[in-house]
Scaffold this active site. Structure first.
Site, mmCIF file in Angstrom:
data_model
loop_
_atom_site.group_PDB
_atom_site.id
_atom_site.type_symbol
_atom_site.label_atom_id
_atom_site.label_comp_id
_atom_site.label_asym_id
_atom_site.label_seq_id
_atom_site.Cartn_x
_atom_site.Cartn_y
_atom_site.Cartn_z
ATOM 1 N N ARG A 63 -2.127 -10.513 6.212
ATOM 2 C CA ARG A 63 -2.944 -11.598 6.752
ATOM 3 C C ARG A 63 -4.437 -11.395 6.573
ATOM 4 O O ARG A 63 -5.145 -12.279 6.100
ATOM 5 C CB ARG A 63 -2.711 -11.769 8.268
ATOM 6 C CG ARG A 63 -1.617 -12.697 8.632
ATOM 7 C CD ARG A 63 -0.935 -12.164 9.855
ATOM 8 N NE ARG A 63 -0.360 -10.880 9.515
ATOM 9 C CZ ARG A 63 0.835 -10.746 8.955
ATOM 10 N NH1 ARG A 63 1.570 -11.783 8.720
ATOM 11 N NH2 ARG A 63 1.304 -9.552 8.610
ATOM 12 N N THR A 64 -4.926 -10.230 6.980
ATOM 13 C CA THR A 64 -6.382 -10.083 7.030
ATOM 14 C C THR A 64 -6.972 -10.158 5.623
ATOM 15 O O THR A 64 -7.915 -10.912 5.364
ATOM 16 C CB THR A 64 -6.746 -8.757 7.722
ATOM 17 O OG1 THR A 64 -6.017 -8.686 8.941
ATOM 18 C CG2 THR A 64 -8.231 -8.677 8.009
ATOM 19 N N ARG A 67 -11.076 -2.383 5.725
ATOM 20 C CA ARG A 67 -10.071 -1.861 6.672
ATOM 21 C C ARG A 67 -9.848 -0.394 6.341
ATOM 22 O O ARG A 67 -9.724 -0.026 5.167
ATOM 23 C CB ARG A 67 -8.753 -2.623 6.550
ATOM 24 C CG ARG A 67 -7.630 -1.943 7.308
ATOM 25 C CD ARG A 67 -6.392 -2.777 7.376
ATOM 26 N NE ARG A 67 -6.565 -3.912 8.255
ATOM 27 C CZ ARG A 67 -5.566 -4.726 8.637
ATOM 28 N NH1 ARG A 67 -4.343 -4.511 8.201
ATOM 29 N NH2 ARG A 67 -5.794 -5.739 9.450
ATOM 30 N N LYS A 121 -10.593 10.549 -5.481
ATOM 31 C CA LYS A 121 -11.299 11.671 -6.133
ATOM 32 C C LYS A 121 -12.266 12.350 -5.174
ATOM 33 O O LYS A 121 -13.025 13.224 -5.564
ATOM 34 C CB LYS A 121 -12.079 11.145 -7.337
ATOM 35 C CG LYS A 121 -11.247 10.445 -8.377
ATOM 36 C CD LYS A 121 -12.179 9.834 -9.439
ATOM 37 C CE LYS A 121 -11.499 8.674 -10.143
ATOM 38 N NZ LYS A 121 -12.492 7.809 -10.815
ATOM 39 N N HIS A 159 -10.348 -4.629 15.962
ATOM 40 C CA HIS A 159 -9.982 -5.569 14.885
ATOM 41 C C HIS A 159 -10.678 -6.892 15.218
ATOM 42 O O HIS A 159 -10.051 -7.866 15.642
ATOM 43 C CB HIS A 159 -8.461 -5.725 14.855
ATOM 44 C CG HIS A 159 -7.930 -6.420 13.638
ATOM 45 N ND1 HIS A 159 -8.728 -7.129 12.757
ATOM 46 C CD2 HIS A 159 -6.657 -6.515 13.156
ATOM 47 C CE1 HIS A 159 -7.961 -7.627 11.796
ATOM 48 N NE2 HIS A 159 -6.704 -7.266 12.018
HETATM 49 N N1 CP Z 1 -2.914 -9.308 12.003
HETATM 50 C C1 CP Z 1 -3.151 -8.462 10.979
HETATM 51 O O1 CP Z 1 -4.127 -7.695 10.968
HETATM 52 O O2 CP Z 1 -2.217 -8.508 9.977
HETATM 53 P P1 CP Z 1 -2.277 -7.661 8.643
HETATM 54 O O3 CP Z 1 -2.107 -6.206 9.030
HETATM 55 O O4 CP Z 1 -1.151 -8.177 7.798
HETATM 56 O O5 CP Z 1 -3.628 -7.864 8.030
#
Ligand code: CP
Length: 307
Positions: free
Chosen positions: A52-53, A102, A81, A130
């Site tokens: 999703r993100t 991320r 590396k 998040h």
């Molecule tokens: N909600 C969310 O962060 O989903 P993903 O881990 O698929 O990005």
């Protein structure tokens, strides 16, 4: 000054309102924004898996007329590396106009932002925060409930490692008369620092283990979460915890009519597929709101004005 997003609290309540208003306008009038990012590039630097993100960020930039570049695993970048996250970010600043990162290490996006020449967005750092999921959650709640004040929110599942929960508590704690019901096994309760922060702000909360009619009776929102397998130190503990909560049709029958069910997704077993058709199940709508709010975030951090 370059504006980054590390935590939902990086925006004031007024700035957040403006961002959510913009996301709402994007939803209603997408054509108005279709070229606002022409010539701009978004880098997605994902050192952890994501559906999703990453893809909603990419869809957001493409919807705005921009382009995307990036990687979806640290193993396919020069991190393998030995390159530091700071150096990686400094270099990406030469290739893109804005970046979403991320990382499994808490604080890594913050370290990256300190070396960056472009806006950096924390797309999830370890079990910490998040913030763009929180923006998604807030837009969903505001769109479907019409308010934040006066809500009772049940947070259920892995409240220890679930970073979306920590960010959402921080964000909702700034509104009036908000109350939390924290539903988790004892081993997966919210971290002490989150509880201390709620106490310091006089936010009412209670901790319970069972997800049943009594627990759900006052809830406006039930926010389900997955047990975060990747943060467990051993498989045995994960297996013991993973099916602790299963929201099924029988539980929904004794839940309030007004209670929305949210989930940041991915889901594993904690919501039965049979709940998907319940009108209170809003988790797929929530994923759609994630695109609008990320479009609004990109526009805001790039300081762009609609012509
Ligand atoms: N909600 C969310 O962060 O989903 P993903 O881990 O698929 O990005």
């Amino acid at each position: 000054m370059i504006k980054h997003l590390m935590s939902p609290l990086d925006f004031s309540v007024e700035e957040l309102d403006r961002l959510l208003d913009l996301a709402g306008d994007i939803e209603r009038n997408p054509a108005k924004y279709a070229h606002i990012c022409d010539g701009k590039k978004l880098a997605t630097l994902f050192f952890e898996p994501s559906t999703r993100t990453r893809l909603s960020f990419e869809a957001a930039m493409l919807n705005l007329g921009g382009s995307v570049l990036g990687f979806h695993s640290g193993d396919s970048s020069s991190t393998k590396k030995g390159e530091s996250v700071g150096d990686t970010m400094r270099v990406i600043s030469c290739y893109a106009d804005i970046a979403a990162i991320r990382h499994p290490k808490e604080g890594a996006p913050l370290v990256a932002s300190m070396r960056s020449l472009i806006p950096v967005i924390n797309a999830g750092d370890g079990g910490h925060q998040h913030p763009t999921q929180t923006l998604t959650d807030l837009l969903t709640i505001r769109s479907l409930k019409g308010r934040f004040n006066g809500l009772t929110i049940g947070l259920c599942g892995d409240l220890k490692f679930g970073r979306t929960v920590h960010s959402l508590i921080d964000a909702l704690s700034r509104y009036h008369d908000v109350r939390f019901v924290l539903i988790s096994p004892e081993e997966l309760q919210v971290p002490g620092y989150v509880k201390e922060s709620m106490k310091a702000k006089n936010i009412p909360f209670e901790e319970v283990v069972r997800l049943d009619e009594t627990t759900m009776k006052d809830l406006d929102i039930l926010y389900m979460t997955r047990v975060q397998k990747e943060r467990f130190f051993n498989e045995e503990d994960y297996i013991r915890m993973k099916d602790f909560y299963i929201l099924d049709k029988a539980k929904m029958e004794v839940a309030p009519d007004k209670m929305l069910v949210l989930h940041p997704l991915p889901r594993v077993n904690e919501i039965s597929v049979e709940v998907d058709d319940d009108p209170r199940a809003a988790y797929f709508k929530q994923a759609q709101y994630g695109v609008y709010v990320r479009m609004a975030l990109i526009i805001t951090l790039l300081g762009l004005e609609v012509a």
